[in-house]
Design a protein around this motif. Structure first.
Motif: not given
Length: 691
Positions: A355-375
Motif C-alpha cells: 500500500h505504501h509502495w503504491w503511494a510512493l509511486n503515484q504520478r499525480s497529486w490527485k491519485n496520491l491524495a486518494k491513496n493517503l486518504n484510504g489505502a
C-alpha cells in the motif's frame, strides 16, 4: 499550489552499512576520512560494472551509507574547514548541510582545521569553547549562524534547526516518556487553564476532537475525509497538536507509527504486542469490556454535556463530544484491537508495504491524495477501534452477499459498512437517538433500492468497484439520472443483496473511538497521520519529473477544492507566527492550496522533518521503497517489483456525498484562538427518506 522544482533522488539508505560516511557516529567518535582516501581504497576493487554505474550517477543512489536528501553526500568533497553536527540520533537529513534539533544538545564539530584553539560564535555570540567540539542547545527552529575559526582558517555555516519526527518505537526511553507525559497533559488540563500555564499554543484534546467532528462528522457532508482535503487538513491538525505538546514540553516532537513494520511481522500485530500498547504507553490494545483501563489513559472520559455548555452542536445522544452515530454506555475511551465483530476478521490487517509502495509511486497529486486518504492508513482506524455488539452475527448478515456474488466482492462490500454508517445517518436511514444504544434502521416503506440510492451507498459501491479493478462489477450507474442497474442479478437476488447491505449499514454495533469521527480522542490516533505525511515528504523530496501536482477541483462538499479554507491560521501552526503570512481564507485561515505549499518539506518555515525514508522490511519483499524514483526497468539488478499502469490511482476511492446538491462556498465552522466560534455551524438538512 506550487508546481515545485527538481530535488535530489531518493537514495538507498539509513542502514549504516557504509561505515565511512561523513557523519558523526556517536558522542565520541567522528569519522573524518576524506573522499579521496575513500576512493583510493575502493576503486581498485570496483568491478567494471560498478565503475560504469558511478560514471552515470547511479552509484550514489544505490550505495549511499545513510539516507539523506542533504546537498552533496559522501561522494562530495569538502575542502577546508567545515562544521558537522549530531545528537544521540545521528545526522544526515533533507536538503540542509547542517541540521540541529531544538531543546536538545547538539555537538558541533570543526572538521579540517589545524591547531588546538578554536573560537566559536553562535548567532554572533562567542561561545566559551576552545576545542574542536562545541555543545549547543538551540531554542528556536529556523536558521542559525555558526562561525568557527582557528589560527589558520575560519568558516561560517548556516545551521537549520528543526524538530525531527521518529518512529515511535525508535525513541529513546527518555524521549518516549517525555512525549507520553506531554500528551497526557492534553487529556488532563482544559484549554483555558492550559493556556494560562503553558502559553497561547496550548489546546486540549477536546479542542481537536471538536474540530474533527465539525469538519468530519457534520450533518451535510464529510468536509475532511472524502476528498483531497484529507491530507492537508490532517497534516495541519497534526502540526497544531504537536505545537500544543511543545507548549508543555518544548523538547518533544510527534512520532509516527510505521505500521508496515507490524504487517510484515508475521501476524504479531493481532495480539497487540507492538511496543505501542500497554500500561507503559497507550494502554491495552484490547482491554476487558473495551474500556482502556490501564496506564496514563485509563478511564479518560469524552467531554460530557457538550451541547448544554455550548461547546459543540455536534454531539451524540448522550450529549458527549462524540459523533452522533456513536452512543456508548459510558463516556470512557473505547478500543477493541483484536476483533471487529462488524466485519470478517480476516479482511483486516495493517496497511502493508504494498500500500505504501503504491503511494510512493503515484504520478499525480490527485491519485496520491486518494491513496493517503484510504489505502495507506484507513485500515488502522478500524483495526484499532474495532466494533462489537452487532444485533445480527456477521456470518448471518452477509450470507446473501456470498450467495449471490463472488467471495472477494462480498468480503469487500461487507467490510465497507465502516463508511456506510455516516451516510445512513446523514440521510435519516439510521436512527441514533437513544442514549447508550447503538443506531438502528429507521422504519420506512421504501424499498432497499430506494433507500440505498437516496443515502449514496450505491454510489459508494460503484466508486469502490472502479477503484478496485480486481473486484467483479455487480452495480453500475444507469446514465445520469441517478438510477442503477445490476447486470449479474435477477430481481430476487438483487432484493436479497440490497436488503442485506441496508441492514448492515444500520447494524454497526458499538465502534471504538478510533473507528469513528471522534478518533482524535484515542491517543493512538496521533502517530498515524504523521506516517502518511512521511510518505508525502518522500514523494515531494524525490519528485518525479512527470509528477502532476495540480489540485483536482471536483468536490461539491466544502473542504476539498484548492480554494477551500481549512480551520488553521499561522497562530495554529507556527511558533513564530507573526513572520508567516496569514492565509487568504476567512479570518486569515489557510486554503488547501496554501497549505499544500506551506507543508512542503523544502519549505524552511516548516518546523519539522522526518528521521529517514528507509523501509528495509519492504525491500526484503522487493518493494524497493528506498529507490522509489529509480526507473526499475533500467536497473534490473535491483530486483524490484515492476510498476504497472493499473496501479495509478489505486487505493480506496472517496465516498460520494450525494446529499450535497450544489457546490458549497462556506466552511462548516471556524473558531478563534480561544476556541470561540467565528461562524455559525450549519443545521442538519432534512432527511431524504420518507420514514
Amino acid at each position: 499550489m506550487s508546481s515545485g522544482g527538481s530535488s535530489p533522488l531518493l537514495s538507498e539508505g539509513n542502514n549504516n552499512n557504509n561505515n565511512n560516511s561523513n557523519k558523526l557516529v556517536g558522542d565520541d567518535e567522528v569519522i573524518l576520512a576524506a573522499p579521496k582516501w575513500r576512493f583510493a581504497v575502493i576503486l581498485p576493487i570496483l568491478s567494471t560494472f560498478g565503475v560504469l554505474l558511478y560514471a552515470v550517477g547511479s552509484w550514489p543512489h544505490m550505495w549511499s551509507g545513510e539516507f539523506s536528501l542533504a546537498g552533496g553526500g559522501w561522494w562530495k568533497e569538502w575542502p577546508g574547514l567545515r562544521v558537522v553536527a549530531s545528537n544521540e540520533y545521528g545526522s544526515g537529513l533533507y536538503p540542509y548541510e547542517v541540521i540541529a534539533e531544538p531543546h536538545r544538545e547538539t555537538r558541533l564539530v570543526a572538521v579540517g582545521g589545524s591547531g588546538k584553539n578554536f573560537e566559536w560564535k553562535i548567532d554572533g555570540e562567542v561561545k566559551a569553547e576552545a576545542g574542536a567540539v562545541a555543545r549547543v542547545v538551540f531554542t528556536s527552529v529556523g536558521w542559525h549562524e555558526v562561525a568557527v575559526s582557528t589560527a589558520t582558517a575560519s568558516t561560517t555555516q548556516r545551521v537549520m534547526c528543526k524538530y525531527v519526527r521518529r518512529e515511535v518505537r525508535s525513541l529513546t526511553a527518555s524521549d518516549k516518556e517525555a512525549f507520553l507525559s506531554a500528551a497526557r497533559e492534553l487529556w488532563r488540563t482544559p484549554t483555558a487553564e492550559g493556556r494560562e500555564r503553558y502559553g497561547s499554543a496550548y489546546r486540549d484534546v477536546h479542542y481537536f476532537v471538536r474540530a474533527h467532528l465539525y469538519w468530519g462528522a457534520n450533518y451535510d457532508c464529510d468536509h475532511w475525509h472524502e476528498g483531497p482535503g484529507f491530507a492537508t487538513s490532517h497534516v495541519a491538525m497534526s502540526l497544531a497538536f504537536e505545537r500544543s505538546l511543545q507548549s508543555v514540553d518544548p523538547s518533544v516532537s510527534l512520532p509516527y507509527w510505521d505500521f508496515t513494520i507490524d504487517d510484515a511481522a508475521s501476524g504479531n500485530w493481532r495480539d497487540g504486542s507492538l511496543g505501542i500498547f500497554g500500561a507503559d504507553a497507550f494502554g491495552a490494545a484490547s482491554p476487558r469490556n473495551h474500556v482502556v483501563s490501564e496506564g496514563r489513559w485509563a478511564s479518560v472520559s469524552a467531554m460530557r454535556n457538550a451541547s448544554k455548555t455550548g461547546y459543540s452542536m455536534i454531539v451524540n445522544a448522550n450529549d458527549e463530544l462524540r459523533p452522533p452515530w456513536v452512543n456508548p454506555a459510558a463516556p470512557t475511551g473505547f478500543r477493541r484491537f483484536e476483533r471487529d465483530e462488524s466485519s470478517d476478521d480476516d479482511v483486516l490487517s495493517p496497511p502493508s508495504c504494498k500500500h505504501h509502495w503504491w503511494a510512493l509511486n503515484q504520478r499525480s497529486w490527485k491519485n496520491l491524495a486518494k491513496n493517503l486518504n484510504g489505502a495507506s492508513h484507513g485500515a488502522m482506524h478500524k483495526l484499532v477501534g474495532g466494533a462489537w455488539g452487532t444485533r445480527i452475527p456477521w456470518n448471518v448478515s452477509v450470507a446473501p452477499l456470498f450467495s449471490h456474488a463472488d467471495d472477494a466482492w462480498a468480503r469487500a462490500i461487507a467490510a465497507y459498512n465502516f463508511f456506510f454508517l455516516k451516510l445512513a445517518y446523514r440521510s435519516g436511514m439510521a436512527v441514533c437517538d437513544s442514549p447508550g444504544e447503538a443506531c438502528r434502521c429507521a422504519r420506512t416503506h421504501e424499498s432497499p433500492y430506494v433507500v440505498l440510492r437516496a443515502t449514496g451507498i450505491l454510489d459508494a459501491i460503484v466508486d469502490y468497484q472502479a477503484d478496485a479493478p480486481s473486484l467483479g462489477v455487480y452495480v453500475v450507474r444507469s446514465g445520469d439520472d441517478g438510477h442503477f442497474e445490476f447486470p449479474r442479478w435477477n430481481d430476487t437476488a438483487r432484493d436479497d443483496v440490497l436488503a442485506a447491505i441496508r441492514d448492515r449499514a444500520c447494524d454497526w454495533g458499538e465502534p471504538g473511538d478510533m473507528n469513528a469521527a471522534g478518533s482524535p480522542f484515542d491517543v493512538a490516533f496521533w502517530p498515524i497521520h504523521p506516517t502518511i505525511d512521511r510518505i508525502w515528504h518522500a514523494v515531494r523530496l524525490g519528485r518525479r519529473a512527470d509528477f502532476d501536482d495540480r489540485w483536482p477541483d471536483e468536490a461539491k462538499c466544502y473542504g476539498h477544492n484548492a480554494s477551500h479554507a481549512q480551520p488553521f491560521s499561522p497562530r495554529d501552526l507556527f511558533d513564530d507566527h507573526r513572520r508567516v503570512p496569514a492565509g487568504s481564507g476567512p479570518h486569515g485561515v489557510y486554503t488547501n492550496a496554501e497549505l499544500y505549499d506551506l507543508l512542503d518539506p523544502r519549505n524552511d518555515a516548516l518546523p519539522y522533518l522526518y528521521d529517514h525514508f528507509d523501509w528495509p522490511h519492504c525491500t526484503a519483499s522487493r518493494y524497493c521503497m528506498n529507490a522509489t524514483i529509480v526507473d526499475y526497468d533500467a536497473h534490473p539488478w535491483l530486483n524490484c517489483r515492476s510498476w504497472e499502469p493499473e496501479y495509478d490511482g489505486v487505493g480506496r476511492g472517496y465516498v460520494t456525498e450525494t446529499r450535497v446538491d450544489a457546490p458549497q462556498h462556506d466552511p462548516p465552522a471556524l473558531w478563534d484562538a480561544n476556541g470561540d466560534f467565528l461562524t455559525n455551524p450549519r443545521p442538519r438538512p432534512p432527511s431524504r427518506l420518507r420514514v
